[in-house]
Scaffold this motif. Structure first.
Motif, PDB file in Angstrom:
ATOM      1  N   GLY A 183     -29.174 -77.490  67.807  1.00 47.87           N
ATOM      2  CA  GLY A 183     -30.299 -78.092  68.518  1.00 47.87           C
ATOM      3  C   GLY A 183     -31.535 -77.227  68.547  1.00 47.87           C
ATOM      4  O   GLY A 183     -32.480 -77.524  69.274  1.00 47.87           O
ATOM      5  N   GLY A 184     -31.539 -76.146  67.788  1.00 51.64           N
ATOM      6  CA  GLY A 184     -32.714 -75.286  67.743  1.00 51.64           C
ATOM      7  C   GLY A 184     -32.963 -74.542  69.034  1.00 51.64           C
ATOM      8  O   GLY A 184     -34.069 -74.104  69.322  1.00 51.64           O
ATOM      9  N   GLY A 185     -31.920 -74.385  69.859  1.00 55.05           N
ATOM     10  CA  GLY A 185     -32.061 -73.626  71.097  1.00 55.05           C
ATOM     11  C   GLY A 185     -32.710 -74.402  72.212  1.00 55.05           C
ATOM     12  O   GLY A 185     -33.016 -73.861  73.261  1.00 55.05           O
ATOM     13  N   LYS A 186     -32.927 -75.706  72.043  1.00 48.25           N
ATOM     14  CA  LYS A 186     -33.624 -76.492  73.050  1.00 48.25           C
ATOM     15  C   LYS A 186     -32.696 -77.422  73.823  1.00 48.25           C
ATOM     16  O   LYS A 186     -33.120 -78.088  74.752  1.00 48.25           O
ATOM     17  CB  LYS A 186     -34.720 -77.327  72.383  1.00 48.25           C
ATOM     18  CG  LYS A 186     -35.787 -76.487  71.691  1.00 48.25           C
ATOM     19  CD  LYS A 186     -36.819 -77.368  71.018  1.00 48.25           C
ATOM     20  CE  LYS A 186     -37.878 -76.528  70.306  1.00 48.25           C
ATOM     21  NZ  LYS A 186     -38.886 -77.387  69.630  1.00 48.25           N
ATOM     22  N   ALA A 187     -31.437 -77.465  73.415  1.00 52.76           N
ATOM     23  CA  ALA A 187     -30.522 -78.403  74.057  1.00 52.76           C
ATOM     24  C   ALA A 187     -30.187 -77.960  75.478  1.00 52.76           C
ATOM     25  O   ALA A 187     -30.076 -76.777  75.762  1.00 52.76           O
ATOM     26  CB  ALA A 187     -29.230 -78.510  73.240  1.00 52.76           C
ATOM     27  N   LYS A 188     -30.055 -78.932  76.355  1.00 53.30           N
ATOM     28  CA  LYS A 188     -29.619 -78.658  77.712  1.00 53.30           C
ATOM     29  C   LYS A 188     -28.133 -78.976  77.787  1.00 53.30           C
ATOM     30  O   LYS A 188     -27.726 -80.109  77.555  1.00 53.30           O
ATOM     31  CB  LYS A 188     -30.395 -79.514  78.707  1.00 53.30           C
ATOM     32  CG  LYS A 188     -31.857 -79.120  78.842  1.00 53.30           C
ATOM     33  CD  LYS A 188     -32.530 -79.943  79.925  1.00 53.30           C
ATOM     34  CE  LYS A 188     -33.984 -79.517  80.102  1.00 53.30           C
ATOM     35  NZ  LYS A 188     -34.669 -80.315  81.154  1.00 53.30           N
ATOM     36  N   VAL A 189     -27.348 -77.961  78.091  1.00 56.70           N
ATOM     37  CA  VAL A 189     -25.902 -78.122  78.095  1.00 56.70           C
ATOM     38  C   VAL A 189     -25.387 -78.016  79.521  1.00 56.70           C
ATOM     39  O   VAL A 189     -25.719 -77.076  80.244  1.00 56.70           O
ATOM     40  CB  VAL A 189     -25.230 -77.045  77.213  1.00 56.70           C
ATOM     41  CG1 VAL A 189     -23.721 -77.246  77.199  1.00 56.70           C
ATOM     42  CG2 VAL A 189     -25.794 -77.103  75.799  1.00 56.70           C
ATOM     43  N   ALA A 190     -24.585 -78.987  79.935  1.00 56.74           N
ATOM     44  CA  ALA A 190     -24.002 -78.957  81.271  1.00 56.74           C
ATOM     45  C   ALA A 190     -22.994 -77.817  81.368  1.00 56.74           C
ATOM     46  O   ALA A 190     -22.446 -77.368  80.360  1.00 56.74           O
ATOM     47  CB  ALA A 190     -23.326 -80.286  81.561  1.00 56.74           C
ATOM     48  N   VAL A 191     -22.760 -77.347  82.575  1.00 56.34           N
ATOM     49  CA  VAL A 191     -21.768 -76.297  82.785  1.00 56.34           C
ATOM     50  C   VAL A 191     -20.407 -76.820  82.327  1.00 56.34           C
ATOM     51  O   VAL A 191     -19.943 -77.857  82.809  1.00 56.34           O
ATOM     52  CB  VAL A 191     -21.705 -75.896  84.270  1.00 56.34           C
ATOM     53  CG1 VAL A 191     -20.566 -74.908  84.507  1.00 56.34           C
ATOM     54  CG2 VAL A 191     -23.028 -75.295  84.708  1.00 56.34           C
ATOM     55  N   PRO A 192     -19.773 -76.149  81.373  1.00 53.53           N
ATOM     56  CA  PRO A 192     -18.494 -76.644  80.843  1.00 53.53           C
ATOM     57  C   PRO A 192     -17.380 -76.546  81.875  1.00 53.53           C
ATOM     58  O   PRO A 192     -17.360 -75.642  82.713  1.00 53.53           O
ATOM     59  CB  PRO A 192     -18.228 -75.729  79.645  1.00 53.53           C
ATOM     60  CG  PRO A 192     -18.969 -74.470  79.969  1.00 53.53           C
ATOM     61  CD  PRO A 192     -20.197 -74.903  80.712  1.00 53.53           C
ATOM     62  N   LYS A 193     -16.451 -77.476  81.788  1.00 51.25           N
ATOM     63  CA  LYS A 193     -15.307 -77.494  82.695  1.00 51.25           C
ATOM     64  C   LYS A 193     -14.043 -77.095  81.939  1.00 51.25           C
ATOM     65  O   LYS A 193     -13.787 -77.576  80.837  1.00 51.25           O
ATOM     66  CB  LYS A 193     -15.128 -78.881  83.311  1.00 51.25           C
ATOM     67  CG  LYS A 193     -16.219 -79.268  84.282  1.00 51.25           C
ATOM     68  CD  LYS A 193     -15.832 -80.480  85.120  1.00 51.25           C
ATOM     69  CE  LYS A 193     -15.761 -81.741  84.310  1.00 51.25           C
ATOM     70  NZ  LYS A 193     -15.536 -82.934  85.190  1.00 51.25           N
ATOM     71  N   VAL A 194     -13.274 -76.223  82.560  1.00 59.37           N
ATOM     72  CA  VAL A 194     -11.998 -75.775  82.006  1.00 59.37           C
ATOM     73  C   VAL A 194     -10.902 -76.157  82.994  1.00 59.37           C
ATOM     74  O   VAL A 194     -11.034 -75.933  84.199  1.00 59.37           O
ATOM     75  CB  VAL A 194     -11.994 -74.249  81.780  1.00 59.37           C
ATOM     76  CG1 VAL A 194     -10.613 -73.779  81.325  1.00 59.37           C
ATOM     77  CG2 VAL A 194     -13.055 -73.862  80.758  1.00 59.37           C
ATOM     78  N   GLY A 195      -9.837 -76.751  82.502  1.00 62.08           N
ATOM     79  CA  GLY A 195      -8.729 -77.138  83.369  1.00 62.08           C
ATOM     80  C   GLY A 195      -7.761 -75.991  83.575  1.00 62.08           C
ATOM     81  O   GLY A 195      -7.416 -75.280  82.629  1.00 62.08           O
ATOM     82  N   ALA A 196      -7.338 -75.788  84.811  1.00 59.64           N
ATOM     83  CA  ALA A 196      -6.364 -74.745  85.137  1.00 59.64           C
ATOM     84  C   ALA A 196      -5.111 -75.399  85.700  1.00 59.64           C
ATOM     85  O   ALA A 196      -5.123 -75.931  86.811  1.00 59.64           O
ATOM     86  CB  ALA A 196      -6.947 -73.758  86.137  1.00 59.64           C
TER      87      ALA A 196
END
Length: 241
Positions: free
Chosen positions: A27-40
């Motif tokens: 995305g050329g460094g412009k993408a907005k990425v949501a905080v990733p979720k990891v299952g425990a």
């Protein structure tokens, strides 16, 4: 057992980091990425419940420290009940409903393997166990050539060899084994037996017991002690002690 959980979280974050780097690169460094979720997937109840609260504390600490380092993640906790069916259901909920990008757990090999076979491998979700030690995890047929199942704890192929060597060096020539009847207990028992016998020792009794804690183990212990072993090895969980 808390340290392996932190290591597993670090490994999961590395997976997440690779995904984020790819997204930002494409995305050329412009993408907005949501905080990733990891299952425990943790044993909050069941025969390994004694470790559950500590695992949660370790997870919370890891999330806090990663956030301070600029790598925010969110851990979604789920109870496996230290049992295969509830564990698979919890994993499926995390993947299908919570949309986690990776799974941590389970603690028990008897739970981790069914989760891998039924959920993480078919869904192509990385799964990293912090405590499962069954040797078959390394060679799980369902994961051959796919590599979605990992662990941070040492395999029973190592632990069993060490136990057999230790028993022989302590001067024991015969042993009785009391083991939980699941991939963890059976695998470690077999590795110990092979190691101990290779060094000249003899297994005089081998008695399995169910994963679910019983009110008493008097009859099983009598069978073991009637074999008159030099030493008895118990392979189980705190809830069965």
């Amino acid at each position: 057992m808390k340290k392996p959980l932190v290591i597993a979280i670090i490994a999961a974050v590395v997976v997440v980091a690779v995904v984020l780097i790819l997204v930002f690169t494409i995305g050329g460094g412009k993408a907005k990425v949501a905080v990733p979720k990891v299952g425990a997937l943790l044993p909050l109840t069941g025969s390994l419940a004694e470790f559950g609260a500590g695992f949660v504390l370790a997870g919370d600490l890891a999330v806090e420290q990663f956030g301070e380092a600029g790598w925010p993640i969110k851990l979604e906790y789920a109870d496996t009940e230290t049992s295969a069916i509830p564990g698979v259901e919890a994993a499926r909920s995390l993947v299908d409903l919570e949309k986690v990008v990776a799974l941590i757990g389970a603690a028990s090999s008897g739970v981790s393997i069914p989760i891998a076979e039924s959920v993480s491998i078919p869904s192509q979700i990385p799964q990293i166990s912090n405590a499962s030690t069954a040797a078959m995890i390394t060679y799980l047929p369902a994961d051959e050539g796919k590599d979605f199942l990992f662990r941070t704890a040492p395999t029973d192929a190592l632990q069993g060899v060490v136990l057999g060597d230790l028993a022989k060096r302590e001067g024991y020539t015969s042993a009785a084994v009391f083991w939980v009847n699941n991939p963890y207990g059976q695998g470690l028992m077999e590795q110990f037996k092979m190691s101990f016998e290779h060094r000249g020792g003899k297994i005089v009794a081998s008695v399995p017991h169910d994963e679910k804690p019983a009110p008493t183990y008097v009859s099983e212990l009598k069978r073991l002690m009637d074999s008159k072993p030099d030493v008895m090895l118990a392979l189980g969980y705190p809830g069965q002690a």
